[in-house]
Write a protein that holds these residues in place. Sequence first.
Motif, PDB file in Angstrom:
ATOM      1  N   GLU A 150       6.220  -7.110  -3.109  1.00 58.97           N
ATOM      2  CA  GLU A 150       5.998  -8.257  -2.229  1.00 58.97           C
ATOM      3  C   GLU A 150       4.920  -7.950  -1.195  1.00 58.97           C
ATOM      4  O   GLU A 150       4.039  -8.773  -0.920  1.00 58.97           O
ATOM      5  N   ARG A 151       5.010  -6.752  -0.619  1.00 58.82           N
ATOM      6  CA  ARG A 151       4.018  -6.372   0.393  1.00 58.82           C
ATOM      7  C   ARG A 151       2.630  -6.266  -0.221  1.00 58.82           C
ATOM      8  O   ARG A 151       1.642  -6.748   0.351  1.00 58.82           O
ATOM      9  N   MET A 152       2.519  -5.629  -1.380  1.00 55.95           N
ATOM     10  CA  MET A 152       1.217  -5.492  -2.023  1.00 55.95           C
ATOM     11  C   MET A 152       0.637  -6.853  -2.411  1.00 55.95           C
ATOM     12  O   MET A 152      -0.561  -7.099  -2.289  1.00 55.95           O
ATOM     13  N   ALA A 153       1.517  -7.770  -2.900  1.00 54.43           N
ATOM     14  CA  ALA A 153       1.054  -9.108  -3.275  1.00 54.43           C
ATOM     15  C   ALA A 153       0.553  -9.865  -2.049  1.00 54.43           C
ATOM     16  O   ALA A 153      -0.478 -10.553  -2.101  1.00 54.43           O
ATOM     17  N   ALA A 154       1.289  -9.726  -0.932  1.00 54.84           N
ATOM     18  CA  ALA A 154       0.874 -10.409   0.296  1.00 54.84           C
ATOM     19  C   ALA A 154      -0.456  -9.855   0.799  1.00 54.84           C
ATOM     20  O   ALA A 154      -1.327 -10.608   1.269  1.00 54.84           O
ATOM     21  N   LEU A 155      -0.622  -8.530   0.715  1.00 54.55           N
ATOM     22  CA  LEU A 155      -1.864  -7.907   1.159  1.00 54.55           C
ATOM     23  C   LEU A 155      -3.032  -8.361   0.275  1.00 54.55           C
ATOM     24  O   LEU A 155      -4.136  -8.655   0.766  1.00 54.55           O
ATOM     25  N   GLN A 156      -2.774  -8.443  -1.013  1.00 47.19           N
ATOM     26  CA  GLN A 156      -3.812  -8.882  -1.938  1.00 47.19           C
ATOM     27  C   GLN A 156      -4.220 -10.327  -1.653  1.00 47.19           C
ATOM     28  O   GLN A 156      -5.416 -10.659  -1.635  1.00 47.19           O
ATOM     29  N   GLU A 157      -3.234 -11.195  -1.396  1.00 51.05           N
ATOM     30  CA  GLU A 157      -3.538 -12.594  -1.089  1.00 51.05           C
ATOM     31  C   GLU A 157      -4.296 -12.719   0.230  1.00 51.05           C
ATOM     32  O   GLU A 157      -5.200 -13.551   0.369  1.00 51.05           O
ATOM     33  N   LEU A 158      -3.930 -11.886   1.193  1.00 54.35           N
ATOM     34  CA  LEU A 158      -4.605 -11.917   2.489  1.00 54.35           C
ATOM     35  C   LEU A 158      -6.079 -11.559   2.332  1.00 54.35           C
ATOM     36  O   LEU A 158      -6.966 -12.241   2.871  1.00 54.35           O
ATOM     37  N   ILE A 159      -6.347 -10.504   1.600  1.00 52.68           N
ATOM     38  CA  ILE A 159      -7.731 -10.051   1.412  1.00 52.68           C
ATOM     39  C   ILE A 159      -8.518 -11.068   0.578  1.00 52.68           C
ATOM     40  O   ILE A 159      -9.691 -11.358   0.850  1.00 52.68           O
ATOM     41  N   LYS A 160      -7.838 -11.641  -0.421  1.00 49.55           N
ATOM     42  CA  LYS A 160      -8.512 -12.625  -1.267  1.00 49.55           C
ATOM     43  C   LYS A 160      -8.927 -13.859  -0.456  1.00 49.55           C
ATOM     44  O   LYS A 160      -9.927 -14.507  -0.754  1.00 49.55           O
ATOM     45  N   GLY A 161      -8.161 -14.176   0.571  1.00 47.31           N
ATOM     46  CA  GLY A 161      -8.448 -15.349   1.372  1.00 47.31           C
ATOM     47  C   GLY A 161      -9.496 -15.149   2.451  1.00 47.31           C
ATOM     48  O   GLY A 161      -9.828 -16.088   3.179  1.00 47.31           O
ATOM     49  N   LEU A 162     -10.002 -13.929   2.590  1.00 45.55           N
ATOM     50  CA  LEU A 162     -11.024 -13.663   3.606  1.00 45.55           C
ATOM     51  C   LEU A 162     -12.370 -14.263   3.186  1.00 45.55           C
ATOM     52  O   LEU A 162     -12.680 -14.339   1.990  1.00 45.55           O
ATOM     53  N   PRO A 163     -13.175 -14.677   4.137  1.00 48.23           N
ATOM     54  CA  PRO A 163     -14.507 -15.190   3.793  1.00 48.23           C
ATOM     55  C   PRO A 163     -15.368 -14.076   3.194  1.00 48.23           C
ATOM     56  O   PRO A 163     -15.194 -12.900   3.523  1.00 48.23           O
ATOM     57  N   PRO A 164     -16.278 -14.432   2.302  1.00 49.31           N
ATOM     58  CA  PRO A 164     -17.137 -13.407   1.682  1.00 49.31           C
ATOM     59  C   PRO A 164     -17.915 -12.626   2.743  1.00 49.31           C
ATOM     60  O   PRO A 164     -18.369 -13.177   3.743  1.00 49.31           O
ATOM     61  N   ALA A 165     -18.032 -11.319   2.522  1.00 48.69           N
ATOM     62  CA  ALA A 165     -18.764 -10.473   3.471  1.00 48.69           C
ATOM     63  C   ALA A 165     -19.246  -9.230   2.735  1.00 48.69           C
ATOM     64  O   ALA A 165     -18.668  -8.817   1.727  1.00 48.69           O
ATOM     65  N   SER A 166     -20.314  -8.658   3.237  1.00 45.87           N
ATOM     66  CA  SER A 166     -20.807  -7.390   2.680  1.00 45.87           C
ATOM     67  C   SER A 166     -20.514  -6.286   3.680  1.00 45.87           C
ATOM     68  O   SER A 166     -20.666  -6.469   4.896  1.00 45.87           O
ATOM     69  N   TYR A 167     -20.076  -5.156   3.167  1.00 43.80           N
ATOM     70  CA  TYR A 167     -19.682  -4.052   4.024  1.00 43.80           C
ATOM     71  C   TYR A 167     -20.521  -2.824   3.680  1.00 43.80           C
ATOM     72  O   TYR A 167     -20.579  -2.408   2.517  1.00 43.80           O
ATOM     73  N   ALA A 168     -21.121  -2.274   4.686  1.00 43.97           N
ATOM     74  CA  ALA A 168     -21.950  -1.084   4.486  1.00 43.97           C
ATOM     75  C   ALA A 168     -21.065   0.151   4.405  1.00 43.97           C
ATOM     76  O   ALA A 168     -20.050   0.254   5.112  1.00 43.97           O
ATOM     77  N   PRO A 169     -21.399   1.119   3.576  1.00 48.92           N
ATOM     78  CA  PRO A 169     -20.624   2.366   3.507  1.00 48.92           C
ATOM     79  C   PRO A 169     -20.656   3.086   4.852  1.00 48.92           C
ATOM     80  O   PRO A 169     -21.658   3.039   5.570  1.00 48.92           O
ATOM     81  N   MET A 170     -19.582   3.753   5.172  1.00 43.38           N
ATOM     82  CA  MET A 170     -19.545   4.500   6.424  1.00 43.38           C
ATOM     83  C   MET A 170     -20.377   5.779   6.291  1.00 43.38           C
ATOM     84  O   MET A 170     -20.313   6.450   5.247  1.00 43.38           O
ATOM     85  N   PRO A 171     -21.133   6.121   7.313  1.00 48.84           N
ATOM     86  CA  PRO A 171     -22.013   7.306   7.258  1.00 48.84           C
ATOM     87  C   PRO A 171     -21.228   8.610   7.419  1.00 48.84           C
ATOM     88  O   PRO A 171     -21.378   9.330   8.407  1.00 48.84           O
ATOM     89  N   ILE A 172     -20.373   8.873   6.461  1.00 53.53           N
ATOM     90  CA  ILE A 172     -19.538  10.067   6.506  1.00 53.53           C
ATOM     91  C   ILE A 172     -19.688  10.823   5.193  1.00 53.53           C
ATOM     92  O   ILE A 172     -19.596  10.226   4.104  1.00 53.53           O
ATOM     93  N   ASP A 173     -19.936  12.117   5.287  1.00 49.31           N
ATOM     94  CA  ASP A 173     -20.041  12.967   4.097  1.00 49.31           C
ATOM     95  C   ASP A 173     -18.609  13.243   3.611  1.00 49.31           C
ATOM     96  O   ASP A 173     -17.972  14.220   4.030  1.00 49.31           O
ATOM     97  N   TRP A 174     -18.137  12.355   2.728  1.00 47.60           N
ATOM     98  CA  TRP A 174     -16.732  12.436   2.347  1.00 47.60           C
ATOM     99  C   TRP A 174     -16.411  13.706   1.557  1.00 47.60           C
ATOM    100  O   TRP A 174     -15.316  14.258   1.680  1.00 47.60           O
ATOM    101  N   ALA A 175     -17.345  14.176   0.791  1.00 49.20           N
ATOM    102  CA  ALA A 175     -17.098  15.421   0.036  1.00 49.20           C
ATOM    103  C   ALA A 175     -16.832  16.576   0.985  1.00 49.20           C
ATOM    104  O   ALA A 175     -15.929  17.402   0.752  1.00 49.20           O
ATOM    105  N   SER A 176     -17.594  16.654   2.073  1.00 49.16           N
ATOM    106  CA  SER A 176     -17.385  17.739   3.049  1.00 49.16           C
ATOM    107  C   SER A 176     -16.048  17.584   3.755  1.00 49.16           C
ATOM    108  O   SER A 176     -15.347  18.574   4.029  1.00 49.16           O
ATOM    109  N   VAL A 177     -15.692  16.337   4.060  1.00 42.87           N
ATOM    110  CA  VAL A 177     -14.411  16.088   4.735  1.00 42.87           C
ATOM    111  C   VAL A 177     -13.257  16.509   3.828  1.00 42.87           C
ATOM    112  O   VAL A 177     -12.310  17.178   4.260  1.00 42.87           O
ATOM    113  N   LYS A 178     -13.312  16.146   2.552  1.00 39.26           N
ATOM    114  CA  LYS A 178     -12.247  16.511   1.625  1.00 39.26           C
ATOM    115  C   LYS A 178     -12.173  18.022   1.430  1.00 39.26           C
ATOM    116  O   LYS A 178     -11.084  18.599   1.311  1.00 39.26           O
TER     117      LYS A 178
END
Length: 376
Positions: free
Chosen positions: A339-367
């Motif tokens: 139920e929680r996952m379905a609600a989260l999915q519906e919430l995100i699906k209902g958001l207006p379209p947007a483009s998101y830039a990747p965060m400037p973090i070296d994820w390989a180094s962090v991991k």
Amino acid sequence: MPPGDMSFSGRLFGPGIAGGGLPVSGGWRGDVLHLQGEGLEFDLPAGLLGMRAAGFNLQQTGIHWNTGNGEFALFLDQPGDQAAFTSGAPASLATLVASSNSQRKGMQRRFRFGAAAVLLYLLLPVIAILVFFLNTDSIAQWAADKVPVKYEEKLGSVVLGQIRAEQKLTDRGPAVDAVREIGSRLHPGSRYRYRWFVAESNDVNAFALPGGVVVVHAGLIREADSAGELAGVLAHEVAHVERRHALKNLVKNAGFGILLSLVLGDVSGSTIAAWSGYLTQMKFSRDAEMDADRDGVKRMVAAGIDPTHMLSFFSKMAEKEGKGASAMSVLATHPSSQERMAALQELIKGLPPASYAPMPIDWASVKAAAATQSSM
């Protein structure tokens, strides 16, 4: 009494009659009230009579008159005798009869109200307990909202100190820097001064303490496929802090004594110490989890971070747990129900379209940094 007359019985008081009164019987003969008892007899025109409700609770009918010998009073105790008197009374007494009945009914209402008030008073402790248990969530939320931030931060600091005595936490290094950098984007204008830590543990877990203390286990960073997935977890934890879910749960389960300890400054006392473990392993309600999801998604969007990362991480952890993966502590404290996952999915699906830039973090180094810290 003539046959067929409506008769009634009562007790007569007056001059020459013993203090206990004299039993008499009576009836109407037209406009004349006829009374008789041992040794006396009266015929009284209706115009001589007064009438009122009588007795301590007005359940009697009192008829009174004055003759040359003094004041007399007749009292009818039984409802049947009262009905016989009033049903045979002439029209000239209608106003007095109505007034007497009104007085009696008014007293009955007051008695019923008084009895209800007494019953309510006796039941108040039970009612208060029932109201408390039926409304514990709203009461706990109200109480939590009244706690000043400085006391909440003291509580977080005390619990943090106890955690540090049991496991190794670090607030420096590439992993902590990444946590801090991502987390700082998720709480602009917060009333809290956030403190970020990484626990040197393989557990896939993260938790937030009251007052803005957030601990991320190195195992969780290692399981996250991107900085965005870590941001999803942190946004969820920040939402728990900002919505005061942990404090609300603590008040609900530990009682108001915990608040008293805070206000009195006894933050190092046994009351709070006994509940420190509960705060680190706290399992939130479904409503609290969904509330944190909604608030967390809003924070990610406001920070320019793709909110689908939150859904992907929790869904991935649920799938791994379903396959028997171990050390998924994050799901013990943050259950990912369908139920929680379905609600989260519906919430995100209902958001207006947007483009998101990747965060400037070296994820390989962090991991990589997290991998060395989770080896403990």
